[in-house]
Design an enzyme around this catalytic site. Sequence first.
Site, PDB file in Angstrom:
ATOM      1  N   ASP A  43       0.843  -1.200   0.000  1.00 25.42           N
ATOM      2  CA  ASP A  43       0.000   0.000   0.000  1.00 25.42           C
ATOM      3  C   ASP A  43       0.878   1.250   0.000  1.00 25.42           C
ATOM      4  O   ASP A  43       1.621   1.486   0.952  1.00 25.42           O
ATOM      5  CB  ASP A  43      -0.885  -0.003   1.265  1.00 25.42           C
ATOM      6  CG  ASP A  43      -1.828   1.190   1.297  1.00 25.42           C
ATOM      7  OD1 ASP A  43      -2.921   1.088   0.721  1.00 25.42           O
ATOM      8  OD2 ASP A  43      -1.469   2.235   1.893  1.00 25.42           O
ATOM      9  N   TYR A  48       2.795   9.883  -0.182  1.00 30.90           N
ATOM     10  CA  TYR A  48       3.915   9.364   0.615  1.00 30.90           C
ATOM     11  C   TYR A  48       5.278   9.668  -0.016  1.00 30.90           C
ATOM     12  O   TYR A  48       6.311   9.526   0.641  1.00 30.90           O
ATOM     13  CB  TYR A  48       3.793   7.850   0.844  1.00 30.90           C
ATOM     14  CG  TYR A  48       2.502   7.386   1.485  1.00 30.90           C
ATOM     15  CD1 TYR A  48       1.632   8.294   2.102  1.00 30.90           C
ATOM     16  CD2 TYR A  48       2.134   6.044   1.477  1.00 30.90           C
ATOM     17  CE1 TYR A  48       0.434   7.865   2.672  1.00 30.90           C
ATOM     18  CE2 TYR A  48       0.950   5.607   2.052  1.00 30.90           C
ATOM     19  CZ  TYR A  48       0.101   6.527   2.639  1.00 30.90           C
ATOM     20  OH  TYR A  48      -1.080   6.095   3.194  1.00 30.90           O
ATOM     21  N   LYS A  73      -2.749   5.883  -4.265  1.00 29.88           N
ATOM     22  CA  LYS A  73      -3.880   6.784  -3.975  1.00 29.88           C
ATOM     23  C   LYS A  73      -3.643   8.162  -4.582  1.00 29.88           C
ATOM     24  O   LYS A  73      -2.509   8.642  -4.620  1.00 29.88           O
ATOM     25  CB  LYS A  73      -4.069   6.941  -2.462  1.00 29.88           C
ATOM     26  CG  LYS A  73      -3.947   5.657  -1.670  1.00 29.88           C
ATOM     27  CD  LYS A  73      -4.245   5.823  -0.198  1.00 29.88           C
ATOM     28  CE  LYS A  73      -3.843   4.579   0.581  1.00 29.88           C
ATOM     29  NZ  LYS A  73      -2.431   4.515   0.940  1.00 29.88           N
ATOM     30  N   HIS A 106      -7.690   9.504  -2.000  1.00 26.11           N
ATOM     31  CA  HIS A 106      -7.096   9.408  -0.659  1.00 26.11           C
ATOM     32  C   HIS A 106      -7.996  10.022   0.421  1.00 26.11           C
ATOM     33  O   HIS A 106      -8.173   9.444   1.491  1.00 26.11           O
ATOM     34  CB  HIS A 106      -5.728  10.109  -0.677  1.00 26.11           C
ATOM     35  CG  HIS A 106      -4.769   9.596   0.350  1.00 26.11           C
ATOM     36  ND1 HIS A 106      -3.418   9.523   0.121  1.00 26.11           N
ATOM     37  CD2 HIS A 106      -4.948   9.156   1.600  1.00 26.11           C
ATOM     38  CE1 HIS A 106      -2.818   9.048   1.198  1.00 26.11           C
ATOM     39  NE2 HIS A 106      -3.731   8.821   2.117  1.00 26.11           N
ATOM     40  N   LEU A 190      -2.796  -0.728  13.896  1.00 23.68           N
ATOM     41  CA  LEU A 190      -2.226  -0.826  15.249  1.00 23.68           C
ATOM     42  C   LEU A 190      -2.384   0.501  15.994  1.00 23.68           C
ATOM     43  O   LEU A 190      -1.778   0.708  17.049  1.00 23.68           O
ATOM     44  CB  LEU A 190      -0.733  -1.201  15.167  1.00 23.68           C
ATOM     45  CG  LEU A 190      -0.438  -2.466  14.343  1.00 23.68           C
ATOM     46  CD1 LEU A 190       1.071  -2.664  14.164  1.00 23.68           C
ATOM     47  CD2 LEU A 190      -1.066  -3.700  15.007  1.00 23.68           C
ATOM     48  N   ILE A 228      -3.306  -3.348   6.807  1.00 25.28           N
ATOM     49  CA  ILE A 228      -2.047  -2.984   6.152  1.00 25.28           C
ATOM     50  C   ILE A 228      -1.072  -2.376   7.172  1.00 25.28           C
ATOM     51  O   ILE A 228      -0.696  -1.217   7.064  1.00 25.28           O
ATOM     52  CB  ILE A 228      -2.306  -1.998   4.989  1.00 25.28           C
ATOM     53  CG1 ILE A 228      -3.312  -0.893   5.396  1.00 25.28           C
ATOM     54  CG2 ILE A 228      -2.798  -2.729   3.752  1.00 25.28           C
ATOM     55  CD1 ILE A 228      -3.423   0.238   4.376  1.00 25.28           C
TER      56      ILE A 228
END
Length: 277
Positions: A43, A48, A73, A106, A190, A228
């Site tokens: 991903d 990014y 994205k 996004h 997480l 992910i």
Amino acid sequence: MKNVTMNTGNTIPQLGYGTYKIAPEDTVDAVTMALEAGYRHIDTAQMYGNEAEVGEAIAKSGIDRADIFLTTKLNNPNHQPDEARISFRQSLEDLQTDYVDLFLIHWPLPTLFGGDFLTTWLTLEEFYEDGRAKAVGVSNFLPEHLDVLANGSDLVPAVNQIEIHPYFTNEASRAKNAELGIVTQAWSPLGRAAVLDDPTVVEIAERVGATPAQVVLNWHVNRGDVVIPKSVTKSRVESNMDIFDVPLTEEDYERITKLDRGEEGRQGSNPATMERL
Ligand code: NDP
């Protein structure tokens, strides 16, 4: 690896490797490590700044392109049709590929571009129709944003990638996705590591002999969502893959779900007000 079937008929591996905040100079090594550990779902995003390095790692791996599920994205400044078309072409070039498996808007940015994300969606449909995106979808779309797409387009997003973790279980969005036949994908699964020190998670992890991350990731996949997680640490990259057989009980799942803190639990931005370009 378990797979989830999307409304296109294609499948998406239920576990992928996230690359947010991996600096470009670290990305070839990180993605190489993930591919060597066995991840086949990567991903990334225009935002990014590491698509070229993701592409380089995939090219160097020698793994068949068809065996990798690759997502990128559309960046926030690129919502208008021509920008979307130009930037999508650039993404493919940077990723060294003819197609992506999934291309997402996004953020909906309801307070920018006159609130018109429907036109952006109709532009993504072009990429789906010409085969350069095997699936198109959205990210951070709230139920009301999905209604706008449903009223203006016949194409249902394949995926909605949204923030979900035990401190922000995001049930309303998950329910809306399910109602429309959209696969839910959990970003920051997480909670950017915030949930890994939670006493309930730690207690369950110690009892079953798993890491807190394995417990949390198993909770996600048990709910049917795609995850992910991101890590640049080899031992974590490897152990985060071994999540499908963690022996949690129904009571464990319920206790983790009850850690939800609602809006307070968000680690990221609220899509209703997010307007960073
Ligand atoms: P995660 O919830 O995946 O958490 C990542 C953090 O957890 C890192 O600090 C990592 O540390 C740590 N970590 C990972 N595994 C373990 C482990 N086993 N034990 C202890 N610590 C661990 O956060 P992200 O925000 O990165 O989300 C995952 C992915 O979701 C992103 O990389 C991106 O691809 C996507 N995303 C999408 C968004 C969107 O708007 N669509 C927004 C945010 C993320 P370390 O790396 O140092 O090992």
